[in-house]
Design an enzyme around this catalytic site. Structure first.
Site, PDB file in Angstrom:
ATOM      1  N   LEU A 242       3.052   4.256   1.321  1.00 14.20           N
ATOM      2  CA  LEU A 242       1.873   3.756   2.041  1.00 14.20           C
ATOM      3  C   LEU A 242       2.285   2.718   3.088  1.00 14.20           C
ATOM      4  CD1 LEU A 242      -1.292   3.467   2.197  1.00 14.20           C
ATOM      5  CD2 LEU A 242      -1.072   1.639   0.503  1.00 14.20           C
TER       6      LEU A 242
ATOM      7  N   ARG B 183      17.633 -27.637 -27.901  1.00 13.18           N
ATOM      8  CA  ARG B 183      18.164 -28.697 -27.049  1.00 13.18           C
ATOM      9  C   ARG B 183      17.727 -30.075 -27.564  1.00 13.18           C
ATOM     10  NH1 ARG B 183      22.121 -29.759 -23.336  1.00 13.18           N
ATOM     11  NH2 ARG B 183      21.432 -31.298 -21.808  1.00 13.18           N
TER      12      ARG B 183
ATOM     13  N   ILE C 100      12.239 -26.466 -17.863  1.00 12.48           N
ATOM     14  CA  ILE C 100      12.562 -26.816 -19.250  1.00 12.48           C
ATOM     15  C   ILE C 100      14.059 -26.631 -19.515  1.00 12.48           C
ATOM     16  CG2 ILE C 100      12.212 -26.093 -21.667  1.00 12.48           C
ATOM     17  CD1 ILE C 100       9.227 -25.552 -20.824  1.00 12.48           C
TER      18      ILE C 100
ATOM     19  N   GLU D 111       2.186  -4.461  -4.559  1.00  6.87           N
ATOM     20  CA  GLU D 111       0.897  -3.820  -4.914  1.00  6.87           C
ATOM     21  C   GLU D 111      -0.297  -4.641  -4.430  1.00  6.87           C
ATOM     22  OE1 GLU D 111       1.515  -1.008  -5.820  1.00  6.87           O
ATOM     23  OE2 GLU D 111       3.133  -0.896  -7.287  1.00  6.87           O
TER      24      GLU D 111
HETATM   25  N1  COS Z   1     -10.442   1.730  -4.708  1.00 11.85           N
HETATM   26  C1  COS Z   1     -11.095   2.815  -4.263  1.00 11.85           C
HETATM   27  N2  COS Z   1     -11.616   2.895  -3.012  1.00 11.85           N
HETATM   28  C2  COS Z   1     -11.481   1.831  -2.210  1.00 11.85           C
HETATM   29  C3  COS Z   1     -10.811   0.668  -2.621  1.00 11.85           C
HETATM   30  C4  COS Z   1     -10.285   0.645  -3.922  1.00 11.85           C
HETATM   31  N3  COS Z   1      -9.624  -0.421  -4.386  1.00 11.85           N
HETATM   32  N4  COS Z   1     -10.805  -0.224  -1.599  1.00 11.85           N
HETATM   33  C5  COS Z   1     -11.454   0.351  -0.590  1.00 11.85           C
HETATM   34  N5  COS Z   1     -11.868   1.585  -0.954  1.00 11.85           N
HETATM   35  C6  COS Z   1     -12.627   2.536  -0.140  1.00 11.85           C
HETATM   36  C7  COS Z   1     -13.889   1.892   0.379  1.00 11.85           C
HETATM   37  O1  COS Z   1     -14.955   2.048  -0.548  1.00 11.85           O
HETATM   38  C8  COS Z   1     -14.128   2.645   1.670  1.00 11.85           C
HETATM   39  O2  COS Z   1     -14.735   3.890   1.405  1.00 11.85           O
HETATM   40  P1  COS Z   1     -16.310   4.115   1.700  1.00 11.85           P
HETATM   41  O3  COS Z   1     -16.497   3.776   3.147  1.00 11.85           O
HETATM   42  O4  COS Z   1     -16.511   5.552   1.366  1.00 11.85           O
HETATM   43  O5  COS Z   1     -17.032   3.181   0.797  1.00 11.85           O
HETATM   44  C9  COS Z   1     -12.724   2.936   2.175  1.00 11.85           C
HETATM   45  O6  COS Z   1     -11.868   2.841   1.035  1.00 11.85           O
HETATM   46  C10 COS Z   1     -12.278   1.937   3.230  1.00 11.85           C
HETATM   47  O7  COS Z   1     -12.399   0.665   2.646  1.00 11.85           O
HETATM   48  P2  COS Z   1     -12.391  -0.702   3.461  1.00 11.85           P
HETATM   49  O8  COS Z   1     -13.252  -0.562   4.686  1.00 11.85           O
HETATM   50  O9  COS Z   1     -12.714  -1.795   2.517  1.00 11.85           O
HETATM   51  O10 COS Z   1     -10.862  -0.762   3.936  1.00 11.85           O
HETATM   52  P3  COS Z   1     -10.054  -1.902   4.657  1.00 11.85           P
HETATM   53  O11 COS Z   1      -9.250  -1.301   5.711  1.00 11.85           O
HETATM   54  O12 COS Z   1     -10.967  -3.032   5.019  1.00 11.85           O
HETATM   55  O13 COS Z   1      -9.004  -2.412   3.526  1.00 11.85           O
HETATM   56  C11 COS Z   1      -8.126  -3.415   1.516  1.00 11.85           C
HETATM   57  C12 COS Z   1      -9.326  -2.741   2.245  1.00 11.85           C
HETATM   58  C13 COS Z   1      -7.789  -4.771   2.052  1.00 11.85           C
HETATM   59  C14 COS Z   1      -8.640  -3.541   0.084  1.00 11.85           C
HETATM   60  C15 COS Z   1      -6.896  -2.474   1.564  1.00 11.85           C
HETATM   61  O14 COS Z   1      -6.400  -2.356   2.882  1.00 11.85           O
HETATM   62  C16 COS Z   1      -5.781  -2.942   0.672  1.00 11.85           C
HETATM   63  O15 COS Z   1      -5.846  -2.810  -0.551  1.00 11.85           O
HETATM   64  N6  COS Z   1      -4.703  -3.480   1.262  1.00 11.85           N
HETATM   65  C17 COS Z   1      -3.502  -3.847   0.530  1.00 11.85           C
HETATM   66  C18 COS Z   1      -2.567  -2.706   0.468  1.00 11.85           C
HETATM   67  C19 COS Z   1      -1.565  -2.926  -0.628  1.00 11.85           C
HETATM   68  O16 COS Z   1      -1.900  -3.356  -1.721  1.00 11.85           O
HETATM   69  N7  COS Z   1      -0.335  -2.611  -0.362  1.00 11.85           N
HETATM   70  C20 COS Z   1       0.676  -2.797  -1.361  1.00 11.85           C
HETATM   71  C21 COS Z   1       1.788  -1.914  -1.192  1.00 11.85           C
HETATM   72  S1  COS Z   1       1.534  -0.331  -1.728  1.00 11.85           S
HETATM   73  S2  COS Z   1       2.980  -0.167  -2.963  1.00 11.85           S
END
Ligand code: COS
Length: 380
Positions: A124, A267, A336, A362
């Site tokens: 991703l 210790r 510690i 994550e």
């Molecule tokens: N689970 C399921 N669906 C989700 C979700 C989740 N945790 N978070 C968002 N969605 C869905 C939303 O409901 C939306 O769908 P609908 O329009 O049908 O409702 C869609 O995904 C887009 O969501 P949103 O507009 O909230 O997306 P954003 O671009 O604003 O991003 C975050 C949301 C910040 C939560 C997301 O980009 C994120 O998790 N980023 C971090 C990524 C990460 O953890 N990376 C780690 C490395 S991967 S190993």
């Protein structure tokens, strides 16, 4: 307080504990120093089925319930977060197919991941952004019955020896998060190039690589779910991964506590074991409280999942508190153990480095807070 397990569950955890004690622990210092864990040990663990403990039995896994699985992950995290993350992430593509794939894709996945033990990777994150996942730049452009994938993914766990990549790519630039799709990409396809693995602060006992995709031609049958569902698939994967990462962090926090209590009892300073000093005793009490609060939150989230209730906010709370508490426990453990805590001969300085990475992978702590706050805005 540990997870309350029956005899059968205890036997499973004991098996995992024995394997890590025998095959992993003796090599940790070396793997941590070189940042090169032994793929043969990973393969050995996969032969024992450790990567598919929670895959349903009808698909070739052990079908462990989530509660037992949590105890298993805590056990792995207690030994070594980096090595454990090698298993917990390797089945991500398999789980994606089981969740959203066609029957044909499921039969394929059960064979390659379940029987041939191929290593899967979840792709991703990109160099231009990790937190803002939907702003990805990797594209998949339709060409007849194929898609042509171009782009770069980074910080991909186990890509060093990964064989099947679940790749999120933009299929429609005009649709934002709804224009992302998910593809199963074989490492051997022309144009797939795995880069060198990162020399990291922590998690050094796992491989983390960049992967470049240059004009990689993938037949449309390798798209999982309908076009445009890739972001939801990725988010669903992260929801589960956040609970898993939180549970590994619990293992680390528990280990930091155990090492600290053991040392504080042995210790002697100013004529007494240092556990008798209030400054140390209060730190230990705080460490135990962090462990117990985290385990309770994980148990609660497991209950939500098993009863089919929404759990996205709770998975983020698990990830946030577990990683931050693991970090605090690791800091306290180093304090510690004092000078010894800073030396590589003792395990706690590695726990500190691993814990910092836990607060980032994550989804960072700040991303978890963002997820939690978005839910609050809808709930009240
Ligand atoms: N689970 C399921 N669906 C989700 C979700 C989740 N945790 N978070 C968002 N969605 C869905 C939303 O409901 C939306 O769908 P609908 O329009 O049908 O409702 C869609 O995904 C887009 O969501 P949103 O507009 O909230 O997306 P954003 O671009 O604003 O991003 C975050 C949301 C910040 C939560 C997301 O980009 C994120 O998790 N980023 C971090 C990524 C990460 O953890 N990376 C780690 C490395 S991967 S190993």
């Amino acid at each position: 307080m540990a997870f309350i397990l029956n005899e059968e569950q205890q036997e499973i955890i004991q098996l995992i504990d024995d394997f890590f004690t025998r095959e992993v622990d003796p090599h940790l210092q070396e793997w941590d120093a070189t940042s090169e864990p032994d793929i043969n040990v990973i393969r050995k663990a996969m032969e024992l089925g450790f990567h598919k403990l929670d895959i349903p039995e009808e698909h070739g896994g052990s079908g462990l319930d989530l509660y037992t699985m949590s105890a298993a992950i805590e056990c792995m995290g207690r030994h070594d977060i980096g090595f454990a993350s090698g298993f917990t992430t390797t089945t991500a593509p398999w789980k994606i197919v089981l969740g959203m794939g066609t029957d044909e894709q499921k039969t394929w996945a059960d064979r390659v991941f379940g029987e041939e033990n191929k290593i899967g990777c979840f792709c991703l994150t990109e160099p231009s952004g990790g937190s803002d996942a939907s702003a990805m730049r990797t594209t998949a452009v339709r060409d007849g019955d194929d898609y042509i994938i171009n782009g770069t993914k980074c910080f991909i766990t186990s890509a060093e020896y990964g064989e099947i990549f679940a790749v999120m790519a933009v299929t429609d630039k005009t649709k934002g998060a709804k224009g992302i799709s998910c593809f199963m990409v074989d490492r051997n396809l022309p144009g797939v190039q795995v880069g060198k693995h990162e020399d990291k602060l922590g998690f050094r006992t796992s491989y983390t690589n960049e992967i470049a995709f240059q004009d990689v031609r993938v037949n449309k049958k390798w798209m999982v779910g309908p076009e445009g569902l890739g972001f939801i698939i990725a988010m669903n994967t992260l929801d589960g991964a956040r609970l898993t990462t939180g549970t590994m962090a619990l293992g680390l926090a528990q280990r930091a506590l155990e090492e600290s209590v053991k040392y504080a009892k042995e210790r002697v300073a100013f004529g007494k074991p240092i556990i008798a000093k209030q400054g140390i005793a209060f730190m230990l009490a705080d460490m135990e409280a962090r462990v117990q609060v985290t385990r309770s939150m994980i148990e609660h989230t497991v209950q939500l999942i098993e009863s089919g209730k929404p759990f996205i906010k709770e998975a983020s709370i698990c990830k946030m508190i577990a990683s931050e508490y693991a970090m605090q426990n690791a800091i306290d453990a180093v304090q510690i153990l004092g000078g010894y805590g800073c030396c590589k001969e003792y395990p706690v300085e590695k726990l500190l480095r691993d814990a910092k990475v836990l607060c980032i992978v994550e989804g960072t702590t700040q991303i978890q807070k963002d997820v939690i706050a978005r839910h609050l805005a809808k709930e009240y």
